[in-house]
Design an enzyme around this catalytic site. Structure first.
Site, mmCIF file in Angstrom:
data_model
loop_
_atom_site.group_PDB
_atom_site.id
_atom_site.type_symbol
_atom_site.label_atom_id
_atom_site.label_comp_id
_atom_site.label_asym_id
_atom_site.label_seq_id
_atom_site.Cartn_x
_atom_site.Cartn_y
_atom_site.Cartn_z
ATOM 1 N N HIS A 102 0.842 -1.201 0.000
ATOM 2 C CA HIS A 102 0.000 0.000 0.000
ATOM 3 C C HIS A 102 0.869 1.240 0.000
ATOM 4 C CE1 HIS A 102 0.666 -1.273 4.159
ATOM 5 N NE2 HIS A 102 0.674 0.007 4.483
ATOM 6 N N HIS A 104 0.741 5.241 1.105
ATOM 7 C CA HIS A 104 0.010 6.239 1.882
ATOM 8 C C HIS A 104 0.107 7.583 1.156
ATOM 9 C CE1 HIS A 104 0.230 4.047 5.911
ATOM 10 N NE2 HIS A 104 1.198 3.420 5.253
HETATM 11 P P1 AMP Z 1 1.721 0.402 7.372
HETATM 12 O O1 AMP Z 1 2.211 0.711 8.761
HETATM 13 O O2 AMP Z 1 2.483 1.127 6.307
HETATM 14 O O3 AMP Z 1 1.606 -1.087 7.134
HETATM 15 O O4 AMP Z 1 0.263 1.028 7.305
HETATM 16 C C1 AMP Z 1 -0.907 0.308 7.524
HETATM 17 C C2 AMP Z 1 -2.014 1.322 7.568
HETATM 18 O O5 AMP Z 1 -3.243 0.657 7.390
HETATM 19 C C3 AMP Z 1 -2.105 2.085 8.886
HETATM 20 O O6 AMP Z 1 -1.963 3.483 8.647
HETATM 21 C C4 AMP Z 1 -3.492 1.729 9.413
HETATM 22 O O7 AMP Z 1 -4.142 2.807 10.062
HETATM 23 C C5 AMP Z 1 -4.218 1.314 8.157
HETATM 24 N N1 AMP Z 1 -5.310 0.377 8.339
HETATM 25 C C6 AMP Z 1 -5.282 -0.781 9.038
HETATM 26 N N2 AMP Z 1 -6.483 -1.390 8.966
HETATM 27 C C7 AMP Z 1 -7.280 -0.608 8.187
HETATM 28 C C8 AMP Z 1 -8.629 -0.700 7.750
HETATM 29 N N3 AMP Z 1 -9.413 -1.707 8.091
HETATM 30 N N4 AMP Z 1 -9.115 0.290 6.975
HETATM 31 C C9 AMP Z 1 -8.318 1.336 6.624
HETATM 32 N N5 AMP Z 1 -7.045 1.468 7.007
HETATM 33 C C10 AMP Z 1 -6.525 0.516 7.785
#
Ligand code: AMP
Length: 139
Positions: A102, A104
């Protein structure tokens, strides 16, 4: 499509858990981060499960970059911010919590004090060694 049973983002792709959808096409889904750094914090994912950038097929990665540009423009316009970060974590050591690729898009506010990470000066020899090692490692 390659989806993984216990992956939260695969569950979002399958519609098993909800998301605040912003955009989708046949390969890509974009939705709001559930715990935003700032309002408008958005995630861009491939619908297929791939863990990090190294695992991503080149064509999908190219499409993700195009969508990142399109959605960044929309996030900037909708939030009114002048700046934003695009961040993509690879591996737990780099802060990756969800092991489904993903990107951001994080809107930034002037003087929000978040910074990114500290920089340092390395000895010239060390810089040269790592420069050569990286060049040799390109496949
Ligand atoms: P990372 O630390 O780069 O793996 O980021 C994962 C991101 O996914 C974090 O910013 C979380 O807040 C976000 N996240 C986790 N679960 C969900 C969800 N169900 N819907 C939207 N965002 C999510």
């Amino acid at each position: 499509m390659n989806l993984v049973e216990d992956c939260i983002f695969c569950k979002i792709v399958k519609g098993e858990i909800p998301c605040q959808k912003i955009y989708e096409d046949n390969k890509i889904l974009v939705f709001l981060d559930i715990n935003p750094v700032h309002k408008g914090h958005t995630l861009i994912i491939p619908k297929e499960h791939h863990e990090g950038i190294i695992d991503m097929p080149d064509d999908t990665l190219g499409e993700l970059a195009k969508v990142a540009k399109k959605i960044s423009k929309a996030v900037k316009k909708a939030t009114g911010v002048a700046g934003f970060n695009i961040v993509q974590n690879n591996g737990a050591d780099a802060g990756q919590d969800v092991f489904h690729f993903h990107m951001h898009i994080i809107p930034r506010l002037k003087g929000d004090g978040l910074g990114m990470w500290p920089h340092q000066k390395l000895p010239e020899e060390e810089m040269k060694d790592i420069q050569e090692a990286i060049i040799k490692s390109i496949e």
